[in-house]
Motif scaffolding. Structure first.
Motif, short mmCIF file in Angstrom:
data_model
loop_
_atom_site.label_atom_id
_atom_site.label_comp_id
_atom_site.label_asym_id
_atom_site.label_seq_id
_atom_site.Cartn_x
_atom_site.Cartn_y
_atom_site.Cartn_z
N ALA A 811 29.68 -22.84 41.45
CA ALA A 811 29.73 -24.30 41.43
C ALA A 811 28.70 -24.89 42.37
O ALA A 811 28.29 -24.27 43.35
CB ALA A 811 31.13 -24.78 41.82
N SER A 812 28.28 -26.12 42.09
CA SER A 812 27.26 -26.77 42.92
C SER A 812 27.81 -27.08 44.31
O SER A 812 27.10 -26.97 45.31
CB SER A 812 26.78 -28.05 42.24
N PHE A 813 29.07 -27.49 44.36
CA PHE A 813 29.71 -27.76 45.65
C PHE A 813 31.05 -27.02 45.68
O PHE A 813 32.08 -27.58 45.30
CB PHE A 813 29.92 -29.27 45.85
N PRO A 814 31.03 -25.76 46.09
CA PRO A 814 32.25 -24.96 46.06
C PRO A 814 33.30 -25.48 47.06
O PRO A 814 32.97 -26.00 48.12
CB PRO A 814 31.78 -23.55 46.45
N LEU A 815 34.55 -25.34 46.65
CA LEU A 815 35.67 -25.80 47.48
C LEU A 815 36.21 -24.64 48.33
O LEU A 815 36.25 -23.49 47.88
CB LEU A 815 36.82 -26.31 46.61
N PRO A 816 36.65 -24.92 49.54
CA PRO A 816 37.41 -23.91 50.30
C PRO A 816 38.73 -23.62 49.56
O PRO A 816 39.32 -24.51 48.94
CB PRO A 816 37.66 -24.58 51.65
N LEU A 817 39.19 -22.39 49.63
CA LEU A 817 40.40 -21.98 48.92
C LEU A 817 41.43 -21.43 49.89
O LEU A 817 41.09 -20.73 50.86
CB LEU A 817 40.08 -20.92 47.87
N ASN A 831 30.03 -18.00 49.63
CA ASN A 831 29.42 -19.09 50.39
C ASN A 831 30.42 -20.21 50.63
O ASN A 831 30.05 -21.35 50.82
CB ASN A 831 28.19 -19.62 49.65
N PHE A 832 31.70 -19.88 50.58
CA PHE A 832 32.75 -20.86 50.87
C PHE A 832 33.91 -20.13 51.55
O PHE A 832 34.04 -18.90 51.44
CB PHE A 832 33.22 -21.56 49.59
N ALA A 833 34.74 -20.88 52.22
CA ALA A 833 35.84 -20.29 52.97
C ALA A 833 36.98 -19.90 52.04
O ALA A 833 37.36 -20.65 51.15
CB ALA A 833 36.35 -21.28 54.02
N VAL A 834 37.50 -18.69 52.23
CA VAL A 834 38.68 -18.23 51.51
C VAL A 834 39.73 -17.82 52.54
O VAL A 834 39.52 -16.90 53.33
CB VAL A 834 38.37 -17.03 50.59
#
Length: 942
Positions: A811-817, A831-834
């Motif tokens: 995704a262009s702007f990945p969400l933290p999960l 490249n995002f927080a999990v």
């Protein structure tokens, strides 16, 4: 003229106000008519005199001729050197007219110096200056000779009589003969050591491990050496630790491991806090203020004295300091044991509380907060208060004539107005208590609050060398070594839960009673710490396994140690006072059991210890294992179950039938004894076969609530609470909820959404599994438009979460999960927080978790996951039920499983009550990730 006048005497002008107040009640008033001889030359010097009224002549009687040395008047004093030397009088004293004097006996003075070493230091300086003045006289006098003799004795008083203020040293001083040990004593020690060798040789002939035999032999010798006062407790514990290391039973690191744990460090900080506050004088002031208001001939004197103990225990976190401050007030009977009766009400009140806490596993210890302790102890304190009240009403009238109210009021006058340090000490202690009460809400350890309080007090009040010398370091050495030794006992399998099979089936009430009586009885013959260790190892560990909450076990052991009292604190009352307090505590314990059961601190029926199975039956047992659909998770579960099979005792053949989700086991020759299910169980199973579900998400709606269904997974409500705690802690105010299409998924989403609404957290979207990558991409774009800051994913199986992570990565702007899954869904960096919410933490320090991980790594050469651990736990739980039932019959297994209220597994502590899943709070693990800019932004930069 009253006693306050003596404060103007130069001899005491350098004493601070606290020590002046302590010294005041030690003086007694004496009247001598004219011509009376107060003492004669050559008599033993045993007191100091201060003239309040009249005149006294000091003279020498040589060859029937008197030589007057001095004629003393009001406010003058004589005999001061005798307080230190005790040498014969070098002159005589006679009343020239009717005389009123204040007398300070050497016995009371020595006792006061023993309790207050700083007073001894001040007197050493005072007398040194007086000696200098005497030496300035040109003509030698008997007083000067006496002063010279006193010079060397000052140091003897300071070093020998004052000594250490440690409670252990004081106890040992009363137990150990100060004379050189005789050959008889040495012979007794040799006999004990030879006896312990004989015990070892006898034990090795039995089916007992060598290390266990060594530990038992050392315990046997230590008990006799301490009980018969042949060797001090401090020396004995050091010897125990050394022998354990020498005989390679345990490494030095394990023996000393307790010294770096929270209980002992917290207790040391509290000891410094108590000593610093005592130096301000606020404790003495509060005692004076409270005691002076107790009615002089009240039947409720002891009850009021107990209430005084509650107030002082809240302020001063040290029984030793509180008692030492109270003894001078009750200088006649010295029965101040009532002051420590309610000390158990606060976790910070005594070293005994922290010593007992140290025997709990770290994860259980961390769950006990300051407020939890008070709430659990309050019913017991109320029950004891009612009993003391009834004793005061219907018992004998107990006057308090030993208290001179005028003297206590005079001591208050000596203390003067509240000093700035006293006010600051009270304020800081209030700050500490408030911090301890709210600490669990902010997940702050008690240690950090106590340490901060200590450093604040040091900055305000200061810390000198004398304060540091008063800390009972010997107590803490014994503290750490005994806890370390108990850990060694657990390592070699000598804890109560694993060995005392005769206690199986006994109710928790009787286990707590045995614990109480064990500590009380041993307290009569050995020091408190050794008695607590024996009680916790023999009965405390068994009570824990029986489902008793840890805080109750610790409370019972602590109350028993405190009710047993100390001869030093009981004065002339001695054993009678200790027996009375013990009986009151025992009656209160019996009365409070139903209250603890109502508070769910105590199970109504006994639980079964989760020890290693020991089977007496020779028959086998068959179990159906319904594997998960995911291949990796299926293999992990197989490994965990195979590891449990290897752990099964000899004599049992455990046959497991592994069933894939698409398979049908209808052609089995016989029905299984049990079922472990990680997927939906096909068909209708007989209700007498126990089913252990590792994933509540896979339980059919028709099977939910059945008596044979035991869900080992965490409930959706618990996951929702933990997830919401994470959201509020990290200030996520806009979230989306994405959940699996199941009853548990819907329940989770509903509960989390309701919690969010109550706390003004916006749920931008709530969506069930889309089963479509295209819809998932569109959903991510929609969440971006809504300003969503975090997506909460509930997916025990892991498939849904894996798909979302893959789409989110592109995704262009990945969400933290925040992912709630039984499976570690992250196989590569993102490249995002999990954030991963799970009930199995491989970094946990729980004993059962570490043992499982060590066995798994040694067998498979890799770290286990949650599915391996839950499969292991399910199998071990069934094996435990079979051991207790003595058969593999499925109905018997079900009965035993239904009796288990609490069980220690590799994943966590299972609370199996009414077939409900775990309800506690969980912790979130943040997986490593690397923040990278989207492709569009990197292109623009280039």
């Amino acid at each position: 003229m009253d006693k306050l006048t003596f404060l103007e005497i130069p001899l005491f002008k350098d004493l601070d106000r606290v020590h002046k107040a302590m010294l005041l009640p030690e003086f007694t008033q004496k009247n001598f008519p004219k011509g009376s001889v107060l003492f004669e030359e050559g008599e033993l010097g045993d007191c100091l005199y201060i003239i309040m009224q009249g005149k006294v002549r000091i003279f020498l009687d040589k060859e029937e001729k008197e030589r007057t040395l001095a004629l003393l008047q009001e406010k003058e004093y004589f005999g001061e050197m005798s307080l230190l030397t005790g040498d014969p009088r070098s002159a005589s004293a006679r009343a020239e007219e009717d005389v009123v004097v204040l007398r300070l006996d050497k016995e009371q003075f020595d006792r006061l110096l023993l309790q207050h070493s700083t007073l001894a230091v001040q007197f050493a300086g005072i007398l040194a200056r007086r000696l200098a003045l005497v030496n300035q006289k040109k003509d030698s006098t008997p007083d000067q000779d006496e002063a010279r003799q006193a010079q060397s004795s000052i140091h003897a008083q300071k070093e020998g009589r004052i000594g250490s203020s440690s409670s252990i040293n004081r106890a040992e001083a009363g137990q150990t003969n100060t004379e050189p040990r005789s050959l008889y004593t040495f012979g007794y020690i040799v006999m004990v050591l030879l006896g312990s060798i004989g015990v070892f040789l006898g034990l090795v002939q039995l089916p007992i491990d060598r290390d266990a035999a060594i530990v038992l032999s050392i315990l046997f010798a230590a008990f006799l050496l301490v009980a018969f006062r042949l060797v001090s407790l401090t020396v004995t514990t050091i010897a125990m630790a050394v022998l354990i290391v020498i005989f390679h039973v345990a490494a030095l690191e394990q023996v000393l491991s307790a010294f770096v744990e929270e209980p002992i460090i917290t207790a040391i900080f509290l000891a410094f806090i108590a000593q610093i506050i005592a130096e301000t004088g606020v404790l003495q002031r509060m005692l004076f203020m409270l005691v002076v208001r107790i009615p002089e001939h009240s039947r409720l004197f002891e009850t009021l004295l107990c209430l005084t103990g509650i107030v002082t225990a809240l302020l001063i976190p040290s029984t030793r300091v509180r008692i030492n401050a109270a003894i001078p007030i009750f200088n006649k009977s010295r029965d101040v044991s009532a002051l420590q009766v309610y000390a158990f009400l606060f976790i910070t009140s005594s070293i005994s509380c922290w010593f007992t806490l140290a025997f709990l596993p770290e994860h259980e210890r961390g769950e006990i907060g300051y407020g939890d302790w008070i709430l659990s102890a309050l019913p017991l304190a109320i029950a004891m208060g009612i009993i003391y009240f009834l004793i005061g009403i219907f018992g004998k009238t107990k006057g308090v004539s030993n208290l001179d109210r005028s003297v206590i009021q005079a001591q208050l006058n000596v203390m003067g107005p509240w000093s700035l340090q006293e006010k600051a000490a009270c304020f800081v202690m209030g700050f500490m208590i408030a911090g301890l009460l709210v600490a669990p809400r902010f997940d702050v350890q008690v240690l950090w609050i106590v340490a901060a309080t200590c450093f604040i007090l040091v900055g305000i009040v200061g810390l000198n060398k004398e304060t540091g010398r008063k800390i009972p370091y010997a107590d803490f050495a014994v503290f750490g070594l005994l806890v370390g030794f108990a850990g060694v006992m657990d390592k070699v399998g000598l804890t109560g839960a694993g060995k005392i099979h005769v206690l199986a089936g006994i109710s928790p009430f009787w286990l707590l009673l045995f614990l109480f009586l064990c500590v009380i009885f041993l307290r009569l013959i050995i020091p408190a710490m050794l008695a607590i260790m024996a009680g916790m190892v023999l009965f405390g560990s068994y009570a824990l396994e029986a489902g008793v909450q840890p805080i109750v076990v610790v409370l019972v052991a602590t109350v028993a140690a405190m009710a047993g009292g100390n001869q030093e604190y009981s004065g002339n009352a001695g054993g009678v006072s200790r027996i009375r307090h013990s009986l009151v505590a025992l009656l209160a314990l019996a009365a409070v059991i139903p209250v603890w059961q109502a508070m769910q601190l105590l199970p109504e029926a006994n639980a079964i210890p989760a020890s290693k199975p020991v089977f007496t039956m020779q028959s086998g047992m068959t179990g159906n294992i319904y594997l998960p659909s995911d291949k990796a998770m299926s293999e992990s579960m197989r490994r965990g179950i195979r590891l449990a099979e290897r752990t099964a005792a000899e004599g049992l053949e455990l046959r497991t039938v592994y069933i894939e989700p698409e398979e049908n086991p209808a052609l089995q020759a016989q029905q299984p004894s049990f079922i472990v299910s990680a997927s939906s169980v096909p068909g209708v199973q007989p209700e007498h076969i126990p089913i252990l579900a590792t994933n509540g998400n896979k339980v059919k709606k028709a099977d939910q609530g059945k008596g044979n269904m035991y869900v080992l997974s965490v409930s959706p409500e618990a996951y929702a609470r933990s997830a919401f705690a994470f959201l509020t802690e990290h200030a996520y105010d806009k979230i989306a909820i994405y959940y699996a299409d199941s009853d548990e998924g819907r329940l989770f989403a509903s509960r989390l959404e309701k919690m969010a609404e109550q706390q003004e957290v916006t749920v931008t979207d709530r969506i069930v599994d889309t089963h479509s990558r295209l819809l998932m991409q569109q959903t991510l774009e929609k969440w971006k438009g809504f300003g969503t800051k975090l997506c909460v994913v509930f997916d025990p199986g892991g498939t849904l979460a894996e798909t979302l992570i893959k789409e989110n990565r592109s995704a262009s702007f990945p969400l933290p999960l925040l992912v709630i899954s039984d499976k570690n869904v992250l196989s590569e960096s993102t490249n995002f927080a999990v954030h991963w919410l799970t009930d199995f933490d491989i970094a946990s320090e729980r004993k059962q978790t570490r043992q499982f991980i060590d066995q798994y790594v040694a067998t498979y050469n890799e770290m286990p996951d949650r599915m391996a651990a839950i499969g292991y736990d399910a199998t071990m739980l069934v094996l435990e039920a079979a051991r207790l039932a003595g058969t593999s019959d499925s109905q018997a297994l079900g009965r035993e499983l239904s009796h288990i209220k609490r069980w220690e597994g590799a994943v966590r502590t299972y609370t199996i009550t009414d077939n409900e899943a775990f309800r506690g709070a969980l912790k979130v693990k943040t997986l490593p990730y690397e923040i990278r800019k989207p492709e569009q932004e990197r292109g623009r930069e280039q």
